[in-house]
Design a protein around this motif. Structure first.
Motif, short mmCIF file in Angstrom:
data_model
loop_
_atom_site.label_atom_id
_atom_site.label_comp_id
_atom_site.label_asym_id
_atom_site.label_seq_id
_atom_site.Cartn_x
_atom_site.Cartn_y
_atom_site.Cartn_z
N GLN A 15 -25.45 26.99 -52.39
CA GLN A 15 -25.21 25.77 -51.63
C GLN A 15 -23.94 25.10 -52.13
OE1 GLN A 15 -25.47 22.51 -53.09
NE2 GLN A 15 -26.06 23.31 -55.11
N ASN A 16 -23.22 24.51 -51.21
CA ASN A 16 -22.04 23.73 -51.52
C ASN A 16 -22.15 22.39 -50.80
OD1 ASN A 16 -20.17 25.46 -53.17
ND2 ASN A 16 -20.52 26.85 -51.45
N ASP A 17 -21.97 21.31 -51.56
CA ASP A 17 -22.16 19.97 -51.01
C ASP A 17 -23.52 19.85 -50.35
OD1 ASP A 17 -19.63 19.12 -51.83
OD2 ASP A 17 -18.68 19.87 -50.01
N ASN A 18 -24.52 20.48 -50.97
CA ASN A 18 -25.91 20.44 -50.50
C ASN A 18 -26.08 21.01 -49.10
OD1 ASN A 18 -26.28 19.28 -52.96
ND2 ASN A 18 -27.33 17.45 -52.23
N GLY A 48 -28.87 23.16 -58.48
CA GLY A 48 -27.96 22.11 -58.06
C GLY A 48 -28.52 20.75 -58.40
N ASN A 49 -28.00 19.74 -57.73
CA ASN A 49 -28.46 18.36 -57.92
C ASN A 49 -28.77 17.76 -56.55
OD1 ASN A 49 -29.06 16.11 -59.59
ND2 ASN A 49 -27.17 15.13 -58.92
N GLU A 50 -29.89 17.09 -56.46
CA GLU A 50 -30.35 16.49 -55.20
C GLU A 50 -30.44 17.55 -54.10
OE1 GLU A 50 -27.70 13.25 -54.38
OE2 GLU A 50 -28.45 12.03 -56.04
N LEU A 74 -25.97 20.59 -62.88
CA LEU A 74 -25.80 21.69 -61.95
C LEU A 74 -25.19 21.24 -60.61
CD1 LEU A 74 -29.25 23.46 -62.54
CD2 LEU A 74 -27.02 24.18 -63.43
N ARG A 75 -24.68 20.03 -60.57
CA ARG A 75 -24.13 19.49 -59.32
C ARG A 75 -23.03 20.39 -58.77
NH1 ARG A 75 -20.68 14.17 -59.70
NH2 ARG A 75 -19.31 15.75 -60.63
#
Length: 343
Positions: A15-18, A48-50, A74-75
């Motif tokens: 994932q990139n930018d969620n 990741g984050n969120e 991990l953002r």
């Protein structure tokens, strides 16, 4: 640990930018088939984050289980932090197969994990299957300059791993009603322990549409003879509102830049309509376009391999056929009020 103790097919959900990368959804479709053959669960793993809002999408596209490590560290993707996350999950749950998209991040992560786990990794795979009896992943890719397809096994080590090129697998239709199990884990990492820092992320801006996103592509090969003749590829593309592509030979000859190359060492494309003009159909090119919805091939050799994958074929000299096609499309555009629809 005995290799028979490893079970399950896993997919790295990049994932990139969620937002989940398309190749990860494609791999869930491929992984679903492998998992069903092996009679094991299919799992996606998210770092990741969120990122918890993405869990339902992973399940909808075929996963039975989703492993999640959600922490601020991990953002942004970094080899060190993501590798530690995968090592934690793989070491605790022992999957027998892990698939990654052959993206810059996917290839980087897969190679780092394979090195640390001392296991095998097949890169840039274009076909996947399993030997059910021996529980072996059969990862196939072009080899020796694309002249043969090599199927690679990892017989003595687990997990078996492969990176898979985008656009060569098919995602399943999402099912919002699917249910799955969610397993959350934590990783003991601190920002001050990281050897690399993310200072700034710069998104590349280009005026050119990506071939991978094009709906119609006109692709030319060395069969056109020279760069002067290749102008007809551009003229046809301009007439019908298509993107221009070329084979490796065309790019190496300097007729097109590398970003317009289709094939094993270029872009993998899945347009609605793909014109293959003056292209013989070598494996290294075909793997990059064979999943196009309609393939129209023009070649003066009736035995050219490109006709084996073509939906429609025209046997003849492209230099005679192209001007007629362009004339007909221009006439059709006039009749349609200047626009062509490919819906």
């Amino acid at each position: 640990m005995n290799i028979d103790d490893y079970r399950g097919v896993w997919v790295f959900i990049e994932q990139n930018d969620n937002k989940i990368e398309g190749v990860s959804l494609e791999l869930l479709g491929a992984g679903r088939k492998l998992a069903d053959k092996l009679q094991v669960p299919l799992a996606g793993f998210l770092l990741g984050n969120e990122i918890k809002p993405l869990i339902n999408q992973v399940i909808a596209f075929g996963a039975d289980e989703v492993y999640v490590i959600e922490q601020p560290i991990l953002r942004d993707y970094r080899t060190e932090s993501y590798m530690q996350g995968v090592l934690l999950l793989a070491g605790k749950f022992n999957p027998e197969i892990i698939l990654y998209g052959a993206t810059p991040n996917g290839k980087d992560l897969a190679s780092a994990v394979a090195t640390d786990l001392s296991t095998g990794l097949t890169a840039d795979t274009t076909m996947l299957d399993v030997d059910v009896t021996n529980r072996l992943l059969e990862a196939s890719r072009p080899a020796f300059g694309g002249n043969i397809m090599a199927t690679i096994h990892c017989k003595k080590h687990r997990p078996q791993m492969a990176t898979v090129r985008p656009k060569v697998m098919k995602a399943l239709a999402p099912d919002a009603g699917r249910l799955g199990r969610v397993i959350e884990e934590k990783i003991d990492l601190r920002e001050e322990d990281m050897r690399t820092k993310v200072l700034k992320i710069v998104n590349e801006v280009t005026k050119k549409a990506s071939l991978a996103e094009a709906h119609v592509i006109v692709c030319g090969g060395k069969g056109l003879g020279d760069q002067h003749n290749f102008r007809l590829i551009h003229e046809l593309a301009d007439t019908i509102g298509a993107s221009v592509g070329g084979t490796r030979d065309v790019v190496e000859a300097g007729w097109l830049p590398h970003e317009q190359q289709v094939g094993q060492t270029g872009e993998t494309v899945t347009p609605k309509i793909y014109f293959a003009i003056g292209i013989s159909g070598a494996i290294q090119h075909v793997v990059g376009m064979k999943n196009s919805e309609f393939i129209i091939a023009i070649n003066k050799d009736p035995d050219a391999p490109i006709f084996d994958v073509a939906t429609y074929g025209i046997v003849g000299d492209a230099m005679e056929i192209l001007p007629r096609l362009i004339e007909q499309f221009k006439q059709l555009k006039t009749e349609k009020g200047g626009e062509l629809s490919y819906v």
